[in-house]
Scaffold this motif. Structure first.
Motif, PDB file in Angstrom:
ATOM      1  N   ILE A   1       6.176  53.953  -4.783  1.00  0.00           N
ATOM      2  CA  ILE A   1       7.266  52.971  -4.645  1.00  0.00           C
ATOM      3  C   ILE A   1       7.340  52.475  -3.201  1.00  0.00           C
ATOM      4  O   ILE A   1       7.418  51.277  -2.938  1.00  0.00           O
ATOM      5  CB  ILE A   1       8.617  53.592  -5.085  1.00  0.00           C
ATOM      6  N   GLY A   2       7.279  53.431  -2.246  1.00  0.00           N
ATOM      7  CA  GLY A   2       7.397  53.068  -0.830  1.00  0.00           C
ATOM      8  C   GLY A   2       6.275  52.161  -0.367  1.00  0.00           C
ATOM      9  O   GLY A   2       6.505  51.140   0.290  1.00  0.00           O
TER      10      GLY A   2
ATOM     11  N   LEU B   1       6.924  48.173   0.794  1.00  0.00           N
ATOM     12  CA  LEU B   1       6.652  47.637   2.134  1.00  0.00           C
ATOM     13  C   LEU B   1       5.655  46.480   2.060  1.00  0.00           C
ATOM     14  O   LEU B   1       5.788  45.491   2.778  1.00  0.00           O
ATOM     15  CB  LEU B   1       6.125  48.744   3.056  1.00  0.00           C
ATOM     16  N   PHE B   2       4.673  46.628   1.179  1.00  0.00           N
ATOM     17  CA  PHE B   2       3.700  45.537   1.036  1.00  0.00           C
ATOM     18  C   PHE B   2       4.398  44.269   0.548  1.00  0.00           C
ATOM     19  O   PHE B   2       4.142  43.168   1.039  1.00  0.00           O
ATOM     20  CB  PHE B   2       2.592  45.941   0.063  1.00  0.00           C
ATOM     21  N   ILE B   3       5.300  44.436  -0.416  1.00  0.00           N
ATOM     22  CA  ILE B   3       6.018  43.269  -0.969  1.00  0.00           C
ATOM     23  C   ILE B   3       6.879  42.622   0.122  1.00  0.00           C
ATOM     24  O   ILE B   3       6.972  41.400   0.202  1.00  0.00           O
ATOM     25  CB  ILE B   3       6.869  43.689  -2.186  1.00  0.00           C
TER      26      ILE B   3
ATOM     27  N   TYR C   1       2.219  53.204   5.902  1.00  0.00           N
ATOM     28  CA  TYR C   1       3.566  53.460   6.411  1.00  0.00           C
ATOM     29  C   TYR C   1       4.592  53.484   5.282  1.00  0.00           C
ATOM     30  O   TYR C   1       5.509  54.304   5.263  1.00  0.00           O
ATOM     31  CB  TYR C   1       3.955  52.401   7.447  1.00  0.00           C
ATOM     32  N   GLY C   2       4.435  52.555   4.342  1.00  0.00           N
ATOM     33  CA  GLY C   2       5.355  52.500   3.201  1.00  0.00           C
ATOM     34  C   GLY C   2       5.286  53.783   2.397  1.00  0.00           C
ATOM     35  O   GLY C   2       6.315  54.352   2.011  1.00  0.00           O
TER      36      GLY C   2
ATOM     37  N   VAL D   1       7.558  58.982   0.825  1.00  0.00           N
ATOM     38  CA  VAL D   1       7.520  60.442   0.632  1.00  0.00           C
ATOM     39  C   VAL D   1       8.674  61.102   1.391  1.00  0.00           C
ATOM     40  O   VAL D   1       9.383  61.962   0.848  1.00  0.00           O
ATOM     41  CB  VAL D   1       6.164  61.021   1.098  1.00  0.00           C
ATOM     42  N   ILE D   2       8.873  60.676   2.644  1.00  0.00           N
ATOM     43  CA  ILE D   2       9.932  61.285   3.459  1.00  0.00           C
ATOM     44  C   ILE D   2      11.305  61.069   2.798  1.00  0.00           C
ATOM     45  O   ILE D   2      12.076  62.019   2.622  1.00  0.00           O
ATOM     46  CB  ILE D   2       9.915  60.714   4.902  1.00  0.00           C
ATOM     47  N   PHE D   3      11.589  59.832   2.393  1.00  0.00           N
ATOM     48  CA  PHE D   3      12.882  59.552   1.747  1.00  0.00           C
ATOM     49  C   PHE D   3      12.991  60.259   0.399  1.00  0.00           C
ATOM     50  O   PHE D   3      14.058  60.745   0.030  1.00  0.00           O
ATOM     51  CB  PHE D   3      13.089  58.045   1.585  1.00  0.00           C
TER      52      PHE D   3
END
Lengths: 246, 176
Positions: free
Chosen positions: A54-55, A59-61, A89-90, A95-97
């Motif tokens: 998802i992340g 970010l790409f979008i 990065y996304g 993963v962190i969130f």
């Protein structure tokens, strides 16, 4: 008669698979030390993978939003979502969130999970970048003349190799630190080091499709945000400490 | 089934299975900007074209045509088009060249079937009726070959890279 089946494997996915499996096995042997059950580890893995997808897509979008708004339609919106790729990065922040959200009700568990999981981030990414090198994506600027290293001729700056080596070193450093001092949370260390490295490494990259804003790429803006965030955090900590000392 | 009580070997095997499942999904999605399945469809005056591009996974054609393809396939593009008696079904397999060191040079090999039922053109010398299969790669120019039948005659030979031009135009048109 067709006695042989020719299979061509995609190098990026193979390397990502190797990196993912090595990371999982590495974490598996840390379960006992961090007192995490195997079934809970499986749940963490699933949360991490879903939030990573998802992340990285989100970010790409985001980088494609200007194009989307310039020619907005429901069809274009759906196509943008379906056709968007992945960015590191996304995925990392996903993963962190994801892990943060999943462990939000228990602070001690949250800290334990992050101390346990952080070394897997650079390990996975180190293999992923080898996959980039093999697949020919995330490439560097052109070299003129070409250079030859150990018999291999490079027509472009081998940016993925630099990043892969950096990530393997980060993995080693983080493992050493957590081995010596169990209580240290190495996430800030990894994020700051990676942000600084990525900021400068981006100048060597030759693919400008990732979005360039005011002369800097999306990844460089994220790197700057991370560095500023931690500078403020360190300053706040110093101020609080000096108030306590007074 | 309590996974916590399984042996280490079984638990690691379970992790392996999970990895295969997850990266199978990733494989379908590809990586970076050129990722993910793309498709398009457009209508012409007298026909239509549809196409789909699948990145990342395996081979869609005869890999013998792509010798030296050590970097693997980066996308397979399937195209079907018809327009005023012209029918085409083709697969264009695109991959990075052998100079892997981050060089990012695209290559492709392709194959497909074509049939046409046009009025004869004195100017271009096109056949009235015909069908054939074609294949080629862009490792060298004018490398495209076709085997087929046109106006009742067998034909086997070079085409002057006509079909890759048609394929490229359709891919651009369909944005895949």
């Amino acid at each position: 008669m067709y006695p042989y089946i020719h299979i061509i494997l995609p190098s990026y996915t193979v390397m990502a698979f190797i990196g993912g499996f090595f990371s999982l096995v590495f974490l598996y042997f840390r379960l006992e030390k961090y007192k995490i059950e195997f079934t809970y580890f499986i749940k963490l893995f699933l949360v991490a993978m879903v939030s990573c997808l998802i992340g990285s897509k989100t970010l790409f979008i985001i980088t494609k939003l200007p194009n989307l708004f310039s020619d907005f339609s429901i069809k274009n919106l759906i196509l943008t979502i379906l056709q968007s790729g992945f960015v590191f990065y996304g995925g990392l922040f996903g993963v962190i969130f994801g892990l943060y959200f999943y462990t939000r009700k228990d602070n001690s568990l949250k800290e334990r999970v992050f101390r346990f999981a952080v070394p897997a981030f650079p390990l996975f990414h180190a293999f992923g970048r080898i996959g980039c090198l093999l697949a020919g994506c995330c490439y560097g600027k052109e070299l003129n003349p070409h250079i030859t290293i150990l018999g291999a001729e490079f027509a472009r700056i081998p940016v993925p190799i630099f990043e892969s080596v950096f990530e393997f070193v980060m993995f080693g450093v983080i493992v050493l630190i957590t081995h010596k001092k169990f209580e240290i949370n190495t996430l800030p260390l990894y994020l700051i080091c990676y942000a600084v490295f990525r900021f400068f490494n981006e100048f060597l990259r030759g693919d400008e499709l990732r979005g360039i804003f005011f002369g800097l790429s999306t990844s460089q803006w994220i790197s700057i945000t991370i560095i500023i965030f931690y500078i403020f955090k360190i300053l706040k900590l110093k101020i609080n400490q000096s108030v306590c000392d007074d | 089934m309590n996974l916590n009580k399984k042996s280490k070997k079984e638990q690691i095997f379970f992790l392996l299975i999970m990895c295969v499942a997850f990266f199978g999904i990733l494989c379908i999605s590809g990586c970076d900007e050129d990722a993910c399945v793309k498709w398009g469809s457009e209508d012409f005056n007298n026909g239509s074209a549809v196409g789909i591009s699948i990145p990342g996974c395996g081979s869609c054609g005869d890999s013998i045509l792509c010798e030296g393809c050590i970097c693997g396939t980066t996308s397979c593009k399937f195209i079907s088009a018809n327009d005023d008696g012209f029918n085409l079904v083709a697969c264009d397999q695109q991959y990075k060249s052998t100079d892997c060191g981050g060089c990012h040079s695209n290559r492709s090999c392709y194959n497909g079937c074509v049939s046409f039922d046009d009025d004869f053109s004195e100017e271009t010398g096109n056949f009235d009726k015909g069908f054939g299969i074609f294949y080629g790669d862009n490792s060298e120019s004018q490398n495209e070959r076709m085997v087929g039948c046109a106006d009742g005659c067998f034909y086997c030979g070079g085409t002057g890279d006509i079909m890759i031009d048609v394929l490229s135009a359709l891919e651009d048109y369909l944005d895949i």
